[in-house]
Design a protein around this motif. Structure first.
Motif, PDB file in Angstrom:
ATOM      1  N   ALA A   1       6.990  11.254   6.681  1.00  0.00           N
ATOM      2  CA  ALA A   1       7.345   9.838   6.554  1.00  0.00           C
ATOM      3  C   ALA A   1       6.115   8.940   6.561  1.00  0.00           C
ATOM      4  O   ALA A   1       6.148   7.826   6.019  1.00  0.00           O
ATOM      5  N   LEU A   2       5.018   9.408   7.158  1.00  0.00           N
ATOM      6  CA  LEU A   2       3.785   8.614   7.223  1.00  0.00           C
ATOM      7  C   LEU A   2       2.885   8.819   6.004  1.00  0.00           C
ATOM      8  O   LEU A   2       1.890   8.118   5.849  1.00  0.00           O
ATOM      9  N   TRP A   3       3.228   9.792   5.170  1.00  0.00           N
ATOM     10  CA  TRP A   3       2.366  10.123   4.037  1.00  0.00           C
ATOM     11  C   TRP A   3       2.293   8.969   3.034  1.00  0.00           C
ATOM     12  O   TRP A   3       3.308   8.404   2.635  1.00  0.00           O
ATOM     13  N   THR A   4       1.074   8.622   2.626  1.00  0.00           N
ATOM     14  CA  THR A   4       0.842   7.641   1.564  1.00  0.00           C
ATOM     15  C   THR A   4      -0.198   8.225   0.623  1.00  0.00           C
ATOM     16  O   THR A   4      -1.281   8.620   1.074  1.00  0.00           O
ATOM     17  N   ASP A   5       0.110   8.296  -0.667  1.00  0.00           N
ATOM     18  CA  ASP A   5      -0.878   8.877  -1.578  1.00  0.00           C
ATOM     19  C   ASP A   5      -2.047   7.918  -1.765  1.00  0.00           C
ATOM     20  O   ASP A   5      -1.975   6.729  -1.437  1.00  0.00           O
ATOM     21  N   GLU A   6      -3.153   8.455  -2.282  1.00  0.00           N
ATOM     22  CA  GLU A   6      -4.392   7.678  -2.344  1.00  0.00           C
ATOM     23  C   GLU A   6      -4.324   6.553  -3.365  1.00  0.00           C
ATOM     24  O   GLU A   6      -4.994   5.520  -3.210  1.00  0.00           O
ATOM     25  N   ALA A   7      -3.511   6.696  -4.406  1.00  0.00           N
ATOM     26  CA  ALA A   7      -3.334   5.603  -5.368  1.00  0.00           C
ATOM     27  C   ALA A   7      -2.669   4.408  -4.686  1.00  0.00           C
ATOM     28  O   ALA A   7      -3.047   3.256  -4.915  1.00  0.00           O
TER      29      ALA A   7
END
Length: 343
Positions: free
Chosen positions: A292-298
């Motif tokens: 749930a905390l994952w955010t991609d670098e883009a």
């Protein structure tokens, strides 16, 4: 002739780094790339680039550089002493280098890895799809005085200086850790003690990983040895004597030491930037919480672009203030009175 960046001096840990080589694990090569990936994303945001580009990574000590053609550069990551032609310049900003300028970057003031990123990137020949130096694999080598590197084109050289106020990741703190396939090899009491322990970043460490020290008992498992398994940056390995190491961008691809868990990608820059003696703690997450905390670098780059603001210089810091044209014209001051009186 293409523009070039020349190093007139260099600390022992200056290398070219980009975002590394994903997808080469099967060839026995870890992704590598910048120890603090967020610093290159911040540089891309400051320079209004669509994606991160290759820059100089400087470990603890910096470099002195010049350029053969005008280029904007961004300074991000660990805060380092910096001056342009002898005048101090701020960190987490952009500035324009022109031929004849000398940008000198000295020792770190906070953190470990600082980054100097030209707007067009460093345009050395790619190896296996990236320009990153990978020291453990023998790809590239540390830079030294006299090295000259080609630069890509600056897409917007007239852009005014910009500034970013990043969140604090240079002073240690809490690392969020998710379980892995070997977490269960450590009993509940050992895991609880691990999460309750205040560790100190040891002097032992490099781009492969950092050692964590603590005064208590070792963190042992009931298993004497394991078959080698795939490992990755963020894994927390326990050596045979129960000492934890957090693996970083240039870690090996296989290992036989048990891993108590994996630091989530968002917190790895905090590990990389922890100077020796810095305190680090671990806070457990479930796999679902980590996802749930994952955010991609883009998405990170998009968010950072919104946080960039123009750099406003303090007049006290402008030594040549009186050389600027501050008045573009003048009036007597009574023009409105004349208009009101019909003159």
């Amino acid at each position: 002739m293409s523009a070039r960046l020349t190093l007139h001096s260099a600390g022992a840990g200056v290398t070219v780094q980009d975002m590394g080589r994903p997808g080469v694990l099967a060839q026995g090569l870890s992704r590598g790339g910048a120890a603090d990936r967020l610093a290159l994303i911040e540089a891309a945001a400051l320079l209004s680039l669509p994606a991160p580009v290759a820059g100089l990574e400087m470990a603890l000590m910096g470099t002195e550089v010049s350029v053969t053609a005008p280029r904007r550069i961004a300074l991000t990551g660990a805060v380092m002493q910096a001056s342009l032609n002898g005048t101090p310049v701020p960190w987490n900003t952009t500035l324009l280098l022109t031929p004849g300028d000398r940008l000198r970057i000295g020792a770190v003031k906070a953190g470990v890895y600082g980054y100097l990123t030209p707007a067009g990137g460093i345009a050395t020949a790619p190896v296996m799809g990236a320009r990153a130096t990978h020291l453990t694999a023998g790809i590239g080598s540390p830079l030294t005085a006299g090295d000259s590197l080609p630069l890509g084109e600056d897409p917007a050289p007239d852009t005014p200086p910009m500034v970013l106020k990043p969140g604090d990741r240079l002073t240690g703190g809490t690392l969020r850790i998710m379980p892995g396939p070997q977490t269960g090899l450590f009993d509940a009491a050992t895991r609880d003690r691990f999460h309750a322990t205040a560790f100190t970043r040891a002097p032992t460490g490099n781009r492969q990983g950092v050692r964590l020290d603590q005064p208590g008992a070792a963190f042992a498992t009931a298993v004497g040895s394991l078959a080698s398994d795939i490992i990755q940056a963020g894994d927390v390995q326990m050596t045979g004597d129960g000492v934890p190491y957090v693996l970083l961008s240039e870690c090996q691809t296989m290992g036989g030491y048990p891993r108590i868990g994996t630091v989530i990608p968002a917190d790895l820059p905090r590990v990389a930037q922890a100077a020796p003696g810095t305190e680090l703690r671990f806070s457990p997450l479930t796999v679902e919480e980590a996802d749930a905390l994952w955010t991609d670098e883009a998405a990170q780059l998009k968010a950072l672009r919104k946080a960039i603001t123009p750099l406003r210089r303090d007049p006290h810091d402008i030594p040549d203030l009186l050389s600027y044209q501050l008045i573009s014209g003048m009036i007597r001051g009574d023009e409105h009175d004349e208009k009101d009186q019909g003159r």
